[in-house]
Design a protein around this motif. Sequence first.
Motif, PDB file in Angstrom:
ATOM      1  N   GLU A 100     -11.627  -1.904  10.193  1.00 18.46           N
ATOM      2  CA  GLU A 100     -10.626  -0.899   9.827  1.00 18.46           C
ATOM      3  C   GLU A 100      -9.213  -1.464   9.695  1.00 18.46           C
ATOM      4  OE1 GLU A 100     -13.886   1.620  11.748  1.00 18.46           O
ATOM      5  OE2 GLU A 100     -13.042  -0.390  11.974  1.00 18.46           O
ATOM      6  N   ALA A 101      -8.813  -2.295  10.639  1.00 17.12           N
ATOM      7  CA  ALA A 101      -7.438  -2.808  10.590  1.00 17.12           C
ATOM      8  C   ALA A 101      -7.194  -3.681   9.361  1.00 17.12           C
ATOM      9  CB  ALA A 101      -7.112  -3.579  11.865  1.00 17.12           C
ATOM     10  N   LYS A 102      -8.265  -4.251   8.794  1.00 15.52           N
ATOM     11  CA  LYS A 102      -8.120  -4.990   7.534  1.00 15.52           C
ATOM     12  C   LYS A 102      -7.914  -4.054   6.355  1.00 15.52           C
ATOM     13  CE  LYS A 102     -10.363  -9.449   8.240  1.00 15.52           C
ATOM     14  NZ  LYS A 102     -11.438 -10.355   7.770  1.00 15.52           N
ATOM     15  N   ARG A 103      -8.170  -2.781   6.562  1.00 20.56           N
ATOM     16  CA  ARG A 103      -8.058  -1.796   5.488  1.00 20.56           C
ATOM     17  C   ARG A 103      -6.886  -0.845   5.711  1.00 20.56           C
ATOM     18  NH1 ARG A 103     -14.592  -0.600   5.288  1.00 20.56           N
ATOM     19  NH2 ARG A 103     -15.171  -2.539   4.201  1.00 20.56           N
ATOM     20  N   GLY A 104      -6.033  -1.181   6.657  1.00 20.76           N
ATOM     21  CA  GLY A 104      -4.835  -0.390   6.873  1.00 20.76           C
ATOM     22  C   GLY A 104      -5.025   0.830   7.748  1.00 20.76           C
ATOM     23  N   ILE A 105      -6.197   0.948   8.372  1.00 23.52           N
ATOM     24  CA  ILE A 105      -6.440   2.099   9.239  1.00 23.52           C
ATOM     25  C   ILE A 105      -6.831   1.593  10.618  1.00 23.52           C
ATOM     26  CG2 ILE A 105      -6.985   3.690   7.374  1.00 23.52           C
ATOM     27  CD1 ILE A 105      -9.931   3.189   7.844  1.00 23.52           C
ATOM     28  N   ALA A 106      -7.378   2.445  11.447  1.00 23.63           N
ATOM     29  CA  ALA A 106      -7.824   2.076  12.788  1.00 23.63           C
ATOM     30  C   ALA A 106      -9.148   2.781  13.065  1.00 23.63           C
ATOM     31  CB  ALA A 106      -6.775   2.488  13.830  1.00 23.63           C
ATOM     32  N   GLY A 152      -3.858  -0.286   2.232  1.00 18.07           N
ATOM     33  CA  GLY A 152      -5.248  -0.545   2.572  1.00 18.07           C
ATOM     34  C   GLY A 152      -6.201   0.183   1.650  1.00 18.07           C
ATOM     35  N   ILE A 153      -5.917   1.456   1.377  1.00 22.04           N
ATOM     36  CA  ILE A 153      -6.764   2.238   0.478  1.00 22.04           C
ATOM     37  C   ILE A 153      -6.686   1.689  -0.936  1.00 22.04           C
ATOM     38  CG2 ILE A 153      -7.128   4.507  -0.553  1.00 22.04           C
ATOM     39  CD1 ILE A 153      -8.054   4.356   2.312  1.00 22.04           C
ATOM     40  N   GLN A 154      -5.463   1.390  -1.399  1.00 14.24           N
ATOM     41  CA  GLN A 154      -5.299   0.895  -2.767  1.00 14.24           C
ATOM     42  C   GLN A 154      -5.992  -0.453  -2.960  1.00 14.24           C
ATOM     43  OE1 GLN A 154      -3.968   2.840  -5.026  1.00 14.24           O
ATOM     44  NE2 GLN A 154      -4.392   1.383  -6.685  1.00 14.24           N
ATOM     45  N   SER A 155      -5.871  -1.327  -1.985  1.00 12.11           N
ATOM     46  CA  SER A 155      -6.510  -2.637  -2.095  1.00 12.11           C
ATOM     47  C   SER A 155      -8.027  -2.508  -2.077  1.00 12.11           C
ATOM     48  CB  SER A 155      -6.043  -3.557  -0.967  1.00 12.11           C
ATOM     49  OG  SER A 155      -6.470  -3.063   0.298  1.00 12.11           O
ATOM     50  N   PHE A 156      -8.542  -1.534  -1.317  1.00 13.79           N
ATOM     51  CA  PHE A 156      -9.985  -1.294  -1.289  1.00 13.79           C
ATOM     52  C   PHE A 156     -10.463  -0.830  -2.658  1.00 13.79           C
ATOM     53  CE2 PHE A 156     -13.640   1.534  -0.656  1.00 13.79           C
ATOM     54  CZ  PHE A 156     -14.496   0.721   0.065  1.00 13.79           C
ATOM     55  N   PRO A 167     -12.487   6.350  -0.485  1.00 13.15           N
ATOM     56  CA  PRO A 167     -11.729   7.309  -1.299  1.00 13.15           C
ATOM     57  C   PRO A 167     -12.205   8.750  -1.129  1.00 13.15           C
ATOM     58  CG  PRO A 167     -12.239   5.344  -2.577  1.00 13.15           C
ATOM     59  CD  PRO A 167     -13.024   5.244  -1.304  1.00 13.15           C
ATOM     60  N   LYS A 168     -13.472   8.936  -0.799  1.00 16.18           N
ATOM     61  CA  LYS A 168     -13.994  10.293  -0.630  1.00 16.18           C
ATOM     62  C   LYS A 168     -13.582  10.901   0.709  1.00 16.18           C
ATOM     63  CE  LYS A 168     -17.916   9.722  -3.745  1.00 16.18           C
ATOM     64  NZ  LYS A 168     -19.383   9.779  -3.911  1.00 16.18           N
ATOM     65  N   PHE A 169     -13.140  10.049   1.625  1.00 15.26           N
ATOM     66  CA  PHE A 169     -12.665  10.542   2.916  1.00 15.26           C
ATOM     67  C   PHE A 169     -11.136  10.596   3.001  1.00 15.26           C
ATOM     68  CE2 PHE A 169     -16.973   9.492   4.066  1.00 15.26           C
ATOM     69  CZ  PHE A 169     -17.295  10.392   5.072  1.00 15.26           C
ATOM     70  N   PHE A 170     -10.455   9.612   2.388  1.00 18.16           N
ATOM     71  CA  PHE A 170      -9.022   9.459   2.622  1.00 18.16           C
ATOM     72  C   PHE A 170      -8.166   9.507   1.357  1.00 18.16           C
ATOM     73  CE2 PHE A 170     -11.122   6.714   5.937  1.00 18.16           C
ATOM     74  CZ  PHE A 170     -10.944   7.606   6.980  1.00 18.16           C
ATOM     75  N   GLY A 171      -8.749   9.380   0.190  1.00 20.00           N
ATOM     76  CA  GLY A 171      -7.972   9.323  -1.035  1.00 20.00           C
ATOM     77  C   GLY A 171      -7.510  10.687  -1.514  1.00 20.00           C
ATOM     78  N   PRO A 172      -6.775  10.738  -2.619  1.00 20.88           N
ATOM     79  CA  PRO A 172      -6.268  12.013  -3.147  1.00 20.88           C
ATOM     80  C   PRO A 172      -7.373  12.959  -3.597  1.00 20.88           C
ATOM     81  CG  PRO A 172      -5.883  10.211  -4.699  1.00 20.88           C
ATOM     82  CD  PRO A 172      -6.327   9.580  -3.431  1.00 20.88           C
ATOM     83  N   ASN A 173      -8.552  12.415  -3.879  1.00 17.85           N
ATOM     84  CA  ASN A 173      -9.683  13.251  -4.290  1.00 17.85           C
ATOM     85  C   ASN A 173     -10.729  13.377  -3.192  1.00 17.85           C
ATOM     86  OD1 ASN A 173      -8.643  13.593  -6.985  1.00 17.85           O
ATOM     87  ND2 ASN A 173      -9.321  11.499  -7.432  1.00 17.85           N
TER      88      ASN A 173
END
Length: 262
Positions: free
Chosen positions: A136-142, A247-251, A72-78
């Motif tokens: 990463e692919a399990k979390r919706g990214i690469a 991926g982010i939301q599930s994390f 979340p500190k890298f990719f989330g809204p905050n």
Amino acid sequence: MQADNQQGEVRMEIDGHVCIITVDNVRKKNAYSPEMMEQLARHLTAFEENDDLWVGILCSAGEHTTAGLDMPKFFGPNATAKPRPEAWVDPFGLKRRCTKPLIAVVQGITYTVGIEIMLACDIVVAADTARFGQLEAKRGIAPLGGAHFRYLTRTGWGNAMYHLFLCEEFDAQRARELGFVQEVVPFGQHLDRAKNLAERICACAPLGLRATKQAAMQFIDAAEQAAVACIPDIRAKVFASDDFKEGIQSFVERRAAVFTGR
């Protein structure tokens, strides 16, 4: 000691010609915050630019190397991540690279960016507790830190795709078979073993060592730069997807992701 603010820190200490850089965010399994990544880059740059330092060791406090990014500190809204100066050494070796010998020490959970930073080093010593996963692919990214090409250069196409596609854990012995790891030692001996290797390397001429590494880097530079150039396109495709959001939301919600391919 853990940083007082409990946000994690990256420390550097000097022992003769050896520089030891330690990641310490034990409370969160050494997950990297943007601030910790910045500290790591600063220390690697200081090591690279000090002619009295000949060999670097990159290690982590506690039982685990890292659970990866504090997402979340890298990719989330905050998110608090920000670009680092181009003049700094890049921990992933995608931009400015360290030209001196670097030994990575890993133990326990060694996920995602932990593998990518490890593969940007030259020699890896693993504790027998080490567990690896490019998730990463399990979390919706690469993977964006070099896994997409360093798996290939270390292991070959089939082994690379096997682990990049499955996103499953593999152990220290498997990592050694693949060529990711050069030595596996009992937990508790891994840092001492790296220090021993660093001392032995320091018995060699530092200019000769740097010239050797720079020549090797020159050999692989063209292919690596082509792979690095793909990263913005990977980021654009993946980060605009519904799967990325899931991926982010599930994390954050600590549940299994449900991907749709959109």
